[in-house]
Design a protein around this motif. Sequence first.
Motif, PDB file in Angstrom:
ATOM      1  N   VAL A  69     -40.224  -0.796  -7.718  1.00 45.28           N
ATOM      2  CA  VAL A  69     -40.413  -2.236  -7.184  1.00 45.28           C
ATOM      3  C   VAL A  69     -39.699  -2.683  -6.016  1.00 45.28           C
ATOM      4  CG1 VAL A  69     -42.008  -4.301  -6.691  1.00 45.28           C
ATOM      5  CG2 VAL A  69     -42.587  -2.618  -8.559  1.00 45.28           C
ATOM      6  N   VAL A  70     -40.619  -2.416  -4.871  1.00 51.71           N
ATOM      7  CA  VAL A  70     -39.506  -2.984  -3.927  1.00 51.71           C
ATOM      8  C   VAL A  70     -39.700  -4.475  -2.823  1.00 51.71           C
ATOM      9  CG1 VAL A  70     -38.015  -2.883  -1.073  1.00 51.71           C
ATOM     10  CG2 VAL A  70     -38.090  -0.904  -2.807  1.00 51.71           C
ATOM     11  N   ASP A  71     -39.376  -5.840  -4.102  1.00 51.61           N
ATOM     12  CA  ASP A  71     -39.777  -6.330  -3.256  1.00 51.61           C
ATOM     13  C   ASP A  71     -39.867  -7.095  -1.536  1.00 51.61           C
ATOM     14  OD1 ASP A  71     -41.238  -7.359  -5.669  1.00 51.61           O
ATOM     15  OD2 ASP A  71     -38.925  -8.241  -6.522  1.00 51.61           O
ATOM     16  N   VAL A  72     -40.844  -7.819  -1.358  1.00 56.04           N
ATOM     17  CA  VAL A  72     -40.928  -8.399   0.053  1.00 56.04           C
ATOM     18  C   VAL A  72     -39.869  -9.504  -0.329  1.00 56.04           C
ATOM     19  CG1 VAL A  72     -42.998 -10.320   0.093  1.00 56.04           C
ATOM     20  CG2 VAL A  72     -41.968  -8.800   1.858  1.00 56.04           C
ATOM     21  N   PRO A  73     -39.140 -10.366   0.962  1.00 55.24           N
ATOM     22  CA  PRO A  73     -38.864 -11.671   0.812  1.00 55.24           C
ATOM     23  C   PRO A  73     -39.748 -12.792   1.008  1.00 55.24           C
ATOM     24  CG  PRO A  73     -37.667  -9.565   2.044  1.00 55.24           C
ATOM     25  CD  PRO A  73     -38.611  -9.398   2.028  1.00 55.24           C
ATOM     26  N   LEU A  74     -39.620 -13.492   0.066  1.00 58.55           N
ATOM     27  CA  LEU A  74     -40.743 -14.488   0.194  1.00 58.55           C
ATOM     28  C   LEU A  74     -39.738 -15.462  -0.504  1.00 58.55           C
ATOM     29  CD1 LEU A  74     -43.979 -12.433  -0.474  1.00 58.55           C
ATOM     30  CD2 LEU A  74     -42.832 -13.702   1.375  1.00 58.55           C
TER      31      LEU A  74
ATOM     32  N   GLY B 142     -36.383 -10.486  -2.481  1.00 59.94           N
ATOM     33  CA  GLY B 142     -36.339  -9.488  -1.757  1.00 59.94           C
ATOM     34  C   GLY B 142     -34.570  -8.786  -1.238  1.00 59.94           C
ATOM     35  N   CYS B 143     -34.264  -8.698  -2.037  1.00 60.75           N
ATOM     36  CA  CYS B 143     -33.189  -8.759  -1.836  1.00 60.75           C
ATOM     37  C   CYS B 143     -32.572  -7.108  -0.752  1.00 60.75           C
ATOM     38  CB  CYS B 143     -31.710  -8.826  -2.671  1.00 60.75           C
ATOM     39  SG  CYS B 143     -30.235  -8.619  -2.271  1.00 60.75           S
ATOM     40  N   ALA B 144     -32.720  -6.013  -1.302  1.00 62.53           N
ATOM     41  CA  ALA B 144     -33.433  -4.810  -0.693  1.00 62.53           C
ATOM     42  C   ALA B 144     -33.704  -4.686   0.551  1.00 62.53           C
ATOM     43  CB  ALA B 144     -33.394  -3.744  -1.465  1.00 62.53           C
ATOM     44  N   ALA B 145     -34.922  -5.578   0.925  1.00 62.61           N
ATOM     45  CA  ALA B 145     -36.366  -4.767   1.804  1.00 62.61           C
ATOM     46  C   ALA B 145     -35.153  -6.307   3.152  1.00 62.61           C
ATOM     47  CB  ALA B 145     -37.294  -6.051   1.639  1.00 62.61           C
ATOM     48  N   ALA B 146     -34.726  -7.341   2.539  1.00 60.27           N
ATOM     49  CA  ALA B 146     -33.944  -8.289   3.313  1.00 60.27           C
ATOM     50  C   ALA B 146     -32.883  -7.581   3.790  1.00 60.27           C
ATOM     51  CB  ALA B 146     -34.130  -9.428   2.546  1.00 60.27           C
ATOM     52  N   ASP B 147     -32.213  -7.001   3.114  1.00 58.94           N
ATOM     53  CA  ASP B 147     -31.219  -5.928   3.775  1.00 58.94           C
ATOM     54  C   ASP B 147     -31.421  -5.246   4.907  1.00 58.94           C
ATOM     55  OD1 ASP B 147     -28.385  -5.114   3.918  1.00 58.94           O
ATOM     56  OD2 ASP B 147     -29.068  -3.591   3.771  1.00 58.94           O
ATOM     57  N   VAL B 148     -32.508  -4.219   5.104  1.00 56.82           N
ATOM     58  CA  VAL B 148     -33.557  -3.504   5.264  1.00 56.82           C
ATOM     59  C   VAL B 148     -33.376  -4.254   6.447  1.00 56.82           C
ATOM     60  CG1 VAL B 148     -34.846  -2.600   6.705  1.00 56.82           C
ATOM     61  CG2 VAL B 148     -34.287  -1.862   3.808  1.00 56.82           C
TER      62      VAL B 148
ATOM     63  N   PRO C 101     -40.283 -13.794  11.015  1.00 54.98           N
ATOM     64  CA  PRO C 101     -39.295 -12.702  10.331  1.00 54.98           C
ATOM     65  C   PRO C 101     -40.125 -11.776   9.212  1.00 54.98           C
ATOM     66  CG  PRO C 101     -39.133 -14.684   9.988  1.00 54.98           C
ATOM     67  CD  PRO C 101     -39.485 -14.870  11.144  1.00 54.98           C
ATOM     68  N   ALA C 102     -41.361 -12.718   8.808  1.00 57.58           N
ATOM     69  CA  ALA C 102     -42.447 -12.342   7.296  1.00 57.58           C
ATOM     70  C   ALA C 102     -43.268 -10.683   8.138  1.00 57.58           C
ATOM     71  CB  ALA C 102     -43.681 -13.235   7.306  1.00 57.58           C
ATOM     72  N   PHE C 103     -43.391 -10.356   9.326  1.00 55.12           N
ATOM     73  CA  PHE C 103     -44.273  -9.174   9.485  1.00 55.12           C
ATOM     74  C   PHE C 103     -42.897  -8.466   9.785  1.00 55.12           C
ATOM     75  CE2 PHE C 103     -44.631  -5.860  12.840  1.00 55.12           C
ATOM     76  CZ  PHE C 103     -45.835  -5.388  12.571  1.00 55.12           C
ATOM     77  N   THR C 104     -41.351  -9.034  10.020  1.00 53.99           N
ATOM     78  CA  THR C 104     -40.791  -7.523  10.143  1.00 53.99           C
ATOM     79  C   THR C 104     -40.377  -7.785   8.450  1.00 53.99           C
ATOM     80  OG1 THR C 104     -39.963  -8.271  12.334  1.00 53.99           O
ATOM     81  CG2 THR C 104     -38.569  -7.083  10.894  1.00 53.99           C
ATOM     82  N   ASN C 105     -40.688  -8.544   7.821  1.00 57.31           N
ATOM     83  CA  ASN C 105     -39.956  -8.337   6.747  1.00 57.31           C
ATOM     84  C   ASN C 105     -40.351  -7.085   6.052  1.00 57.31           C
ATOM     85  OD1 ASN C 105     -37.049 -10.221   6.904  1.00 57.31           O
ATOM     86  ND2 ASN C 105     -38.450 -11.939   6.692  1.00 57.31           N
ATOM     87  N   CYS C 106     -42.154  -7.886   6.195  1.00 59.85           N
ATOM     88  CA  CYS C 106     -43.075  -6.526   5.032  1.00 59.85           C
ATOM     89  C   CYS C 106     -42.802  -5.404   5.581  1.00 59.85           C
ATOM     90  CB  CYS C 106     -44.102  -7.571   5.556  1.00 59.85           C
ATOM     91  SG  CYS C 106     -46.179  -6.678   4.885  1.00 59.85           S
ATOM     92  N   MET C 107     -43.090  -5.204   6.852  1.00 57.79           N
ATOM     93  CA  MET C 107     -42.858  -3.705   6.892  1.00 57.79           C
ATOM     94  C   MET C 107     -41.329  -2.892   7.184  1.00 57.79           C
ATOM     95  SD  MET C 107     -45.633  -3.218   9.323  1.00 57.79           S
ATOM     96  CE  MET C 107     -44.841  -1.702   9.645  1.00 57.79           C
ATOM     97  N   ALA C 108     -40.125  -3.875   6.547  1.00 56.92           N
ATOM     98  CA  ALA C 108     -39.160  -3.739   6.297  1.00 56.92           C
ATOM     99  C   ALA C 108     -39.597  -2.823   4.525  1.00 56.92           C
ATOM    100  CB  ALA C 108     -37.373  -4.645   5.984  1.00 56.92           C
ATOM    101  N   ARG C 109     -39.846  -3.805   4.283  1.00 54.48           N
ATOM    102  CA  ARG C 109     -40.762  -3.490   2.645  1.00 54.48           C
ATOM    103  C   ARG C 109     -41.502  -2.725   2.255  1.00 54.48           C
ATOM    104  NH1 ARG C 109     -45.494  -3.261  -0.337  1.00 54.48           N
ATOM    105  NH2 ARG C 109     -44.218  -3.207  -2.699  1.00 54.48           N
TER     106      ARG C 109
ATOM    107  N   SER D 234     -52.384  -9.030   2.898  1.00 53.88           N
ATOM    108  CA  SER D 234     -51.506  -7.992   2.714  1.00 53.88           C
ATOM    109  C   SER D 234     -50.661  -7.322   3.338  1.00 53.88           C
ATOM    110  CB  SER D 234     -53.006  -7.180   1.859  1.00 53.88           C
ATOM    111  OG  SER D 234     -52.441  -5.674   1.026  1.00 53.88           O
ATOM    112  N   ALA D 235     -51.731  -6.925   4.414  1.00 55.41           N
ATOM    113  CA  ALA D 235     -50.807  -5.698   5.025  1.00 55.41           C
ATOM    114  C   ALA D 235     -50.185  -6.024   6.617  1.00 55.41           C
ATOM    115  CB  ALA D 235     -52.252  -5.312   6.066  1.00 55.41           C
ATOM    116  N   TYR D 236     -49.993  -7.449   6.823  1.00 54.18           N
ATOM    117  CA  TYR D 236     -49.354  -7.418   7.577  1.00 54.18           C
ATOM    118  C   TYR D 236     -47.723  -8.622   7.600  1.00 54.18           C
ATOM    119  CZ  TYR D 236     -52.678  -5.893  10.228  1.00 54.18           C
ATOM    120  OH  TYR D 236     -53.218  -5.338  12.003  1.00 54.18           O
ATOM    121  N   LEU D 237     -48.370  -8.838   5.712  1.00 53.75           N
ATOM    122  CA  LEU D 237     -47.311  -9.740   5.468  1.00 53.75           C
ATOM    123  C   LEU D 237     -46.639  -9.814   3.927  1.00 53.75           C
ATOM    124  CD1 LEU D 237     -48.827 -13.986   6.472  1.00 53.75           C
ATOM    125  CD2 LEU D 237     -46.676 -12.147   7.241  1.00 53.75           C
TER     126      LEU D 237
END
Length: 614
Positions: free
Chosen positions: A566-571, A576-582, A545-553, A445-448
């Motif tokens: 809701v901001v989705d995480v890229p999975l 998770g387009c918006a978080a992926a952009d970050v 990249p999953a950790f960085t994606n999670c922190m971006a989200r 949950s927290a890291y991914l």
Amino acid sequence: MRKANRVCSSGCLLVSFMLAVLAAAAASCSKRHLPGGTGVVGVDGGPVGAGGASGPGGASGPGASGGPGGPGTAGVGGPGGSTEACSGASDSRLVVADQRILRLTTNELLNTVRYLIDGTEAAALVNGGVIDPGDSVYANRTFLPLTNRAIDDSELTILQNVASHVGGYVRDNFVQVTGCATMKDECVTAYLADLAVKAYRRQLGPDERDRFNRVYDQLRSQQIVNGYAVTFTIQEATGYAVSALLSSPQMLWRWEVGDPAVVSASPAGVPLTDDELATQLAFFLTDQPPDDALLTAAAGRTVRINLAAHVDRLLATQKARDWLRVVIETYFKTNRIPGAVVDTAKVTPALLSDMQTEATLFIDKALWKGNLTDLLLSRATFVDEGLANIYGVPGPPTGMATAFVQSALPPEQRSGLLTNAGLLTLKSHPNGRGLVAIRGAFVASAYLCLPQVPHPASAAADTAALATQTARDQVAARASSACNGCHATIDAFGLALDEYDAVGRFRTIDDFGQPVTTQTALPALVGGGDVANAVELAETLAEQPAFTNCMARTLLQVAMVDAATVVDVPLPGQPGCAAADVAQRYRSAGGKTFSDLVAATINTPAFGLRRTAP
């Protein structure tokens, strides 16, 4: 006896006067003065060119495409996300929030009082039980669609009590708060005019200035109210005017509606006005209203074109660093360590408090003096005597048992927050059973940013079996049961952490007297492959990249404020387009630090664009 011949105390007018002021303020709520302008612009203020190229500012400004680091066809870089999270600069999923109005959180309201008045009154509101900021980053968040929503009686009572308390404080500490030692009306009106701009977080329109000036003038002149002749002193009139200001919708709500005459085509949306962008930026970075520099820039319509400079300036302030640390502490739940359910024979309340202090010091150093991955990779922390015993490292010098000193941890045993004693204690049962599932679910949950799945009632028998099963036995039993659908992902993380007991001490023998074996195969989400222990798990998470994606989200979700947005995480299967952009902006700009990720969050279209409300 005619009531008009009687003079009442200043308090008898408060209720009727406040209702009149609130009614006038509410009536003007829709009459906002937005900057003019037409045409199709990028959210950095420049024209949108072919292919969605941004105007001036490029990667350092929140461009619709952003130049270097913009979405284009934003991938998330290997396992942990779709290869095409966004379909290009015009992808509608780059914008996640509608035009909206948000009521200040209790903490934002408290910080507004601290900013407008002073810290003494803000502390008095909490200590006197007038306002409860709660223990959440966004306590009591209320979202108001672009349709009316009434504030219920309990909320109104709290707001009235806050406004009344602050007004009384201003009255009783008039010179200290206003700086008007001469007791002149001219000084007060100048003070109130400046205060109103700060409270509204924008310049007042002519009608608003006139109405607010009339409030003070009316209070200072003798008038007949309910048959009573009423006259207020300068101090009383100032206090009531401040109370009215703190009760106004313009102060209690944040507008994010933009100027409908200014639109972005790539992606589609309405850019926030400079006033709104200044407010969004200030509350995201500091949880406080815009400071003088931002207000001045907003008045000159230069916030957007100089956004990178404002971000750098604010991130260098202690209030931004303190607030963003609180955001991360709340996210990773280190703020809850003192409330951990523990075996009191092994862990005292004092030790829990020390564990929280250690986590705060560690996070602060990782965020502002290291790289983002230091949250996972740092082999140093801060210890007093009690924590030194848990980590097995030298403690403070003799006679300084309660002092915290930086200490290097055994590199083969510890790595960042993943092996932090306080978090390991928080994610434990007092009896030490079932740690694999608890800790594995927390890592996921927290890291991914994987969704948490409730423990089904049908698993009660499995729970009872924990008392007799080693960690590896538990994992093996679930692998051949219906529980494997969820536990196939989380158990690997928890098993890698089995070298730590219920209070975070490193161990090689478990509670059953069996050797601890933590070798485990990781799920594909983090690249698959085997890790030998928690240290290798931390290194793997930091590389993927999953950790960085999670922190971006996570940061973008905080910036969006409202949980309903809701901001989705890229999975896989969830772009998770918006978080992926970050995340893409962060990587493309060579980002390494937490500040770099914050800047990438602010530069993404989702931060400064809103969808047209339905």
